[in-house]
Design an enzyme around this catalytic site. Structure first.
Site, PDB file in Angstrom:
ATOM      1  N   GLU A 177       0.801  -1.368  -0.039  1.00 38.03           N
ATOM      2  CA  GLU A 177      -0.105   0.147  -0.043  1.00 38.03           C
ATOM      3  C   GLU A 177       0.884   1.303   0.036  1.00 38.03           C
ATOM      4  O   GLU A 177       0.721   2.279   0.857  1.00 38.03           O
ATOM      5  CB  GLU A 177      -0.773   0.112   1.237  1.00 38.03           C
ATOM      6  N   GLU A 254      -6.484  -8.003  -0.148  1.00 35.00           N
ATOM      7  CA  GLU A 254      -6.903  -7.934   1.065  1.00 35.00           C
ATOM      8  C   GLU A 254      -8.247  -7.577   1.206  1.00 35.00           C
ATOM      9  O   GLU A 254      -8.803  -6.446   0.798  1.00 35.00           O
ATOM     10  CB  GLU A 254      -6.213  -7.003   1.809  1.00 35.00           C
TER      11      GLU A 254
HETATM   12  C1  GLA Z   1      -4.047  -2.671   5.232  1.00 35.13           C
HETATM   13  C2  GLA Z   1      -2.574  -3.229   5.353  1.00 35.13           C
HETATM   14  C3  GLA Z   1      -2.690  -4.712   6.276  1.00 35.13           C
HETATM   15  C4  GLA Z   1      -3.520  -4.267   7.539  1.00 35.13           C
HETATM   16  C5  GLA Z   1      -4.889  -3.917   6.867  1.00 35.13           C
HETATM   17  C6  GLA Z   1      -5.744  -3.774   8.225  1.00 35.13           C
HETATM   18  O1  GLA Z   1      -4.614  -3.007   4.284  1.00 35.13           O
HETATM   19  O2  GLA Z   1      -2.098  -3.673   4.150  1.00 35.13           O
HETATM   20  O3  GLA Z   1      -1.251  -4.920   6.608  1.00 35.13           O
HETATM   21  O4  GLA Z   1      -2.743  -3.572   8.131  1.00 35.13           O
HETATM   22  O5  GLA Z   1      -4.769  -2.732   6.427  1.00 35.13           O
HETATM   23  O6  GLA Z   1      -5.708  -4.769   9.180  1.00 35.13           O
END
Ligand code: GLA
Ligand code: CA
Length: 765
Positions: A177, A254
């Site tokens: 991210e 995710e």
């Molecule tokens: C983001 C991050 C993950 C985690 C999620 C929340 O997507 O990429 O590592 O922190 O948020 O659980």
């Protein structure tokens, strides 16, 4: 011997003849050995599951209907000291992958080096912070060099396990991210190149981001995937990506099944049917996904991270309201998802394996203890106060001691700039105050006169290092200075109390009579049979627990987590040893084991209301900086100010909404004169007209917590106008405000008419 040699030759020949398997990016689909393939991945984190249970959890995912495991690699778990690597035991990530392969599961590896994951410092090693001016997640040569070395070492473990080389790794992620952190394609390219140099050359490399940020750093030669949570509108999420790359296979890298918990905030859950519906929608569209988390497990020891702004440290449980609960049991969410996936996969899914046995442990007493002040290591001296990293300490507790150079008067201010993260201040052994970073408590008013020469003890506990946003540069202890009435205090003695068991056990060995205040407590209990259990910490204050030499995790009476998961595989028949470091002191020094966790008992006044009873906001004499309508529809909206404004206090008043019912805002940003977003690390909430008590953590500080999926929502009973007032920490100059309404499906509670006030002086409350 001859026979053996012949067999060996035959095996080698077979290996040579067999065509290597492939995983590739095709037109509109991933291709496994040339055939379209939809990834149904289960996110699991090997350090969050005791190694003896790895196989059980993998089989649970298989029985759920998944075909892959998605995992992060946690750099700081493997390289606790620079250049000293550990890939053994619970850190043997290659073994974890091979176990997945044994059960016919593919693996997606996300080696970071930054991973977020609610993990201490987002997976980065604390010792990077020993370099004063280090710029993490950037092209800082020192950072890149350390990253390169780690990835190279990781390549030795995992590169041979890529699919074409006979393993089961099908994809590898580059950074994490990055669009939510910075805009710098060259950095992403550098991480990509380090991964290739480490041998990750035989499977597709991908980036993951949010729909709103993926373009910022997207590299042409990487696959782009998106992250979002339960409740999101799937087509809306992929719209921009489909436009940018009409032929790319789509994947939600995710899909958040639940959410994580912070100390002092309400336990988070997400609706099972809504989660399953999102997965159904993705499967219907041939979209690959990874369910984050399918099983969250436990953040053992000191590995929990934190969020900032609004500093809030993570609980030890990482249950996540995931389909497989903290101890590996199937939940109703699991059953619902399995039913959907069973329909989808056609062949009968295997039955879930039986969970490890669960036991209760009768109450036992920790009957010996030693005051932390009677068990101090040799001190270091330091003219100026310094953070713990400067003393080579990564985690745990640090004690700073000095003597007042002059008499201090009652009412004078003792300022600790800044406390990271929870401090107790003692004058000649008497507790003066407790200061909590979550509440921005960085100073105290002396309750009495103190004579010159008074011994001042400042005991600071480091909670998790921030794992998201610019605050990942999060040094612990006291970061800058301590001042008394403005005068900097000097000549410190510093005592380092890291949490490694060997050090703690050495203290505990001296335990005797029961002390008051911060202390190590020691006890034992006997077992005829081992099994998983949940230690009840409700009579204890704040600290950490070790059982048979293993750090289970942090506890804190405020909750919402009140129990610590104690896996049966770390227990033994006969005698088991427990050490508790309690920085406050227990109400009763006893423990027992329950057969189920308590994760939802908050025992602290809700920090989140931000409205003392009877307080109202009076805007009658204020001139708005901006009055405008927010257009309907989701996504970020920028509203330019008629002319640049300056101030420290920001009020956003919502006078009407597009729908009936509560209103919500997910994020607020101010743009500087040049149009770039201003930092929000020092923002705080002064006032919120109401908060929806039905939604866990729909608090006002969610508008600046950097997370698009979290939001402030007003009470369904409150009538417009609604308002929040923020203290920006310092005066800023701003040219515009950016707002993000809720990102969930249908964007409930979308604000319409707004008045925005930015001014130097506080608002009248
Ligand atoms: C983001 C991050 C993950 C985690 C999620 C929340 O997507 O990429 O590592 O922190 O948020 O659980
Ligand atoms: Ca938010």
């Amino acid at each position: 011997m001859r026979l053996f040699a012949t067999l060996l030759c035959a095996a080698a020949a077979v290996a040579l003849l067999a065509k290597p398997e492939t995983f590739e990016v095709g037109k509109g689909a991933f291709l496994l050995n040339g055939e379209p393939f939809v990834v149904r991945a289960a996110e699991l984190h090997y350090p969050r599951i005791p190694a003896p249970y790895w196989e059980h959890r993998i089989r649970m995912c298989k029985a759920l209907g998944m075909n892959a495991i998605c995992l992060y690699v946690f750099w700081n778990f493997h390289e606790r000291e620079p250049g000293v690597f550990d890939f053994s035991g619970n850190a043997d990530v290659a073994r974890f992958c091979r176990l997945a392969q044994k059960h016919g599961m593919y693996v997606i590896v996300r080696p970071g080096p930054y991973v977020c994951a609610e993990w201490e410092m987002g997976g980065l090693p604390w010792w990077l912070l020993r370099k004063k001016d280090v710029r993490l997640r950037s092209n800082d040569p020192f950072y890149l060099d350390r990253v390169g070395r780690f990835l190279k070492r990781l390549g030795r473990e995992l590169a041979p396990l890529q699919l074409p080389r006979g393993g089961n790794i099908i994809m590898v992620q580059v950074e994490n991210e990055y669009g939510a952190y910075a805009t710098d394609k060259s950095h992403v390219a550098n991480i990509r190149d380090s991964l290739r140099a480490a041998g990750f050359t035989d499977v597709p490399l991908f980036q993951c981001d949010w729909a709103s940020t993926f373009r910022r750093n997207a590299l042409d030669d990487l696959v782009w995937t998106l992250n979002f949570g339960t409740g999101t509108d799937i087509d809306g999420q992929f719209r921009a990506l489909r436009e940018a790359r009409p032929d790319t296979p789509l994947m939600c890298s995710e899909y958040w099944s639940g959410w994580f918990d912070h100390w002092g905030r309400r336990h988070e859950t997400r609706d099972a049917d809504t989660m399953v519906r999102g997965i159904r929608d993705m499967l219907d569209r041939g979209i690959s996904f990874s369910l984050y988390m399918t099983h969250g497990g436990t953040t053992f020891g000191w590995w929990g991270g934190a969020n900032n702004p609004a500093y809030s440290a993570m609980c030890s449980s990482y249950d996540y309201d995931a389909p497989i609960d903290e101890a590996g049991h199937a939940t109703p969410k699991y059953a619902k998802l399995r039913a959907l996936l069973q329909k989808h996969v056609k062949h009968p899914l295997p039955e879930p394996p039986a969970p490890p046995p669960v036991i209760t442990v009768p109450t036992f007493t920790l009957d010996r203890a030693i005051s932390l002040f009677d068990a101090l290591p040799a001190p270091r001296t330091s003219p100026q106060i310094r953070p713990m990293e400067d003393f080579g300490q990564g985690w745990g507790t640090i004690l700073y001691v000095t003597h007042l150079p002059r008499a201090a008067k009652q009412g004078e201010t003792l300022a600790l700039d800044e406390v990271h993260d929870w401090a107790q201040v003692f004058a000649d052994g008497r507790l003066l105050a407790r200061l909590d970073r979550r509440k921005k408590e960085f100073s105290l008013t002396l309750p009495t006169d103190l004579p010159a020469g008074t011994r001042l003890d400042i005991l600071v506990e480091a909670m998790g290092r921030v794992n998201f946003g610019a605050s990942i540069h999060d040094r612990k202890g006291i970061t800058e200075r301590v001042t008394l009435g403005g005068d900097t205090l000097t000549d410190w003695q510093v005592f380092n109390l890291p949490p490694e068991h060997a050090l703690v056990a050495a203290k505990a060995a001296q335990a005797g009579a029961r002390p008051q205040g911060p202390a190590y407590w020691v006890g034992t209990f006997e077992l005829d049979e081992t099994g998983d259990t949940f230690l009840d910490l409700r009579d204890w204050g704040k600290g950490m627990v070790w059982v048979n030499g293993i750090a289970l995790g942090r506890f804190w009476e405020i909750g919402p987590q009140q129990t610590l998961f104690l896996p049966g595989c770390w227990l033994r028949k006969g005698r088991n040893e427990v050490i508790v470091l309690d920085l406050k002191g227990p109400r009763a020094p006893t423990l027992r084991g329950f057969d189920r966790p308590i994760l939802d008992q908050l025992r602290t006044p809700d920090l989140s209301v931000h409205r003392e009873s009877g307080r109202t906001l009076n805007l009658s004499r204020e001139t708005p900086t901006l009055e405008a309508d927010l257009p309907p529809g989701g996504g970020w909206q920028t509203l330019a100010f008629p002319k640049p404004a300056r101030g420290r206090h920001l009020c956003v008043e919502i006078r009407s909404a597009w729908q009936e019912g509560p209103v919500a805002i997910a994020e607020i940003e101010l743009l500087g004169p040049d149009g770039t977003p201003l930092p929000r690390e020092d923002w705080g909430v002064t006032f919120a007209s109401s908060v929806d008590p039905q939604v866990a953590n729909a608090t006002a500080d969610k508008v600046y917590d950097l997370q698009e999926s979290t939001f402030w929502q007003t009470s369904p009973h409150a009538k417009a106008p609604h308002a929040i007032v923020l203290d920006l920490g310092a005066a800023v100059e701003a040219s515009a405000i950016r707002l993000l309404p809720r990102v969930e499906q249908g964007s409930p509670g979308q604000p319409k008419r707004l008045r925005v006030f930015l001014k130097p002086a506080p608002f009248r409350l």
